[in-house]
Design an enzyme around this catalytic site. Structure first.
Site, short mmCIF file in Angstrom:
data_model
loop_
_atom_site.label_atom_id
_atom_site.label_comp_id
_atom_site.label_asym_id
_atom_site.label_seq_id
_atom_site.Cartn_x
_atom_site.Cartn_y
_atom_site.Cartn_z
N ASP A 160 0.85 -1.19 0.00
CA ASP A 160 0.00 0.00 0.00
C ASP A 160 0.89 1.24 0.00
O ASP A 160 2.07 1.17 0.31
CB ASP A 160 -0.88 0.03 1.25
CG ASP A 160 -1.87 -1.11 1.31
OD1 ASP A 160 -2.10 -1.75 0.26
OD2 ASP A 160 -2.41 -1.35 2.40
N ASP A 184 1.01 4.43 2.21
CA ASP A 184 0.50 5.05 3.43
C ASP A 184 0.93 6.51 3.47
O ASP A 184 2.11 6.83 3.24
CB ASP A 184 1.04 4.32 4.66
CG ASP A 184 0.60 2.87 4.71
OD1 ASP A 184 -0.59 2.61 4.46
OD2 ASP A 184 1.44 1.99 4.99
#
Length: 216
Positions: free
Chosen positions: A135, A137
């Site tokens: 991901d 972040d």
């Protein structure tokens, strides 16, 4: 580094030595030799210490500890990392591509923000940490109130990037009450989860009342 300096959650700290601990995992010494860094975590710490987390080569390799302030050589908040670049061989990974797109499109230009998680760690340490499934972040500094409408607009912009690049972007607002998920605030819920050094709690307004002491 002056001991009076404060550190915020998600700041990366370069340390001069590992803390002495009887419960340290076996992987920690090798990981520290490659990258002598730790990330500031949201936890109460004894006086003259900072609560930090260490990361190893896998997601399962995480270790929380307290380090003396005197052991901190330098600090890297997320907003100092967004303009950093990685090697051409790593730049094609989705999380790095998404970070570049956010910068180039000016998606968050009106705000103070930067990458955290594996992207922030790799940009600081140069150690390969990001994978093709990582991901992205993000931490967005938000000392003043953010309207729900503006939060929804930011979510829509980030969602467009998620669709274009095929990854998940997790944006967190750093408020006086602690860390609040951007998407949760944008949804218009009457109460949202704020994560602080005192633990998670539901709040009506992350900007109401005094700060809970997010800096260490």
């Amino acid at each position: 580094m002056p001991e009076a300096m404060t550190f915020g959650a998600h700041d990366l700290l370069r340390l001069d030595a590992l803390p002495v601990a009887t419960d340290a995992p076996r992987w920690l010494a090798d990981a520290f030799a490659l990258a002598p860094y730790a990330v500031v975590r949201r936890a109460q710490a004894p006086e003259d210490f900072v609560a930090v987390g260490f990361r190893g080569a896998t997601r399962a390799e995480r270790y929380g500890a307290y380090v003396p302030r005197a052991a901190v050589l330098s600090a890297y908040p997320p907003e100092r990392l967004r303009e950093r670049s990685t090697s051409p061989a790593r730049a094609a990974l989705k999380a790095f591509a998404a970070l570049r797109e956010i910068v180039q499109r000016g998606t968050l230009d009106a705000l103070v923000w930067g990458p955290t998680g594996s992207v922030g760690f790799e940009l600081t340490t140069t150690q390969p940490t990001v994978t093709q499934t990582s991901d992205l972040d993000l931490l967005i500094r938000m000392p003043s109130p953010l309207s729900r409408a503006y939060a929804r607009m930011l979510c829509e912009r980030l969602a467009e990037l998620e669709r274009d690049l095929g990854l998940h972007i997790d944006a967190q607002l750093e408020t006086p009450a602690g860390g609040v998920a951007l998407v949760e605030w944008a949804q218009g819920k009457p109460r949202v989860m704020a994560r602080s050094v005192c633990g998670p709690r539901l709040v009506d307004d992350p900007w109401a009342g005094p700060s809970v002491g997010e800096h260490a």
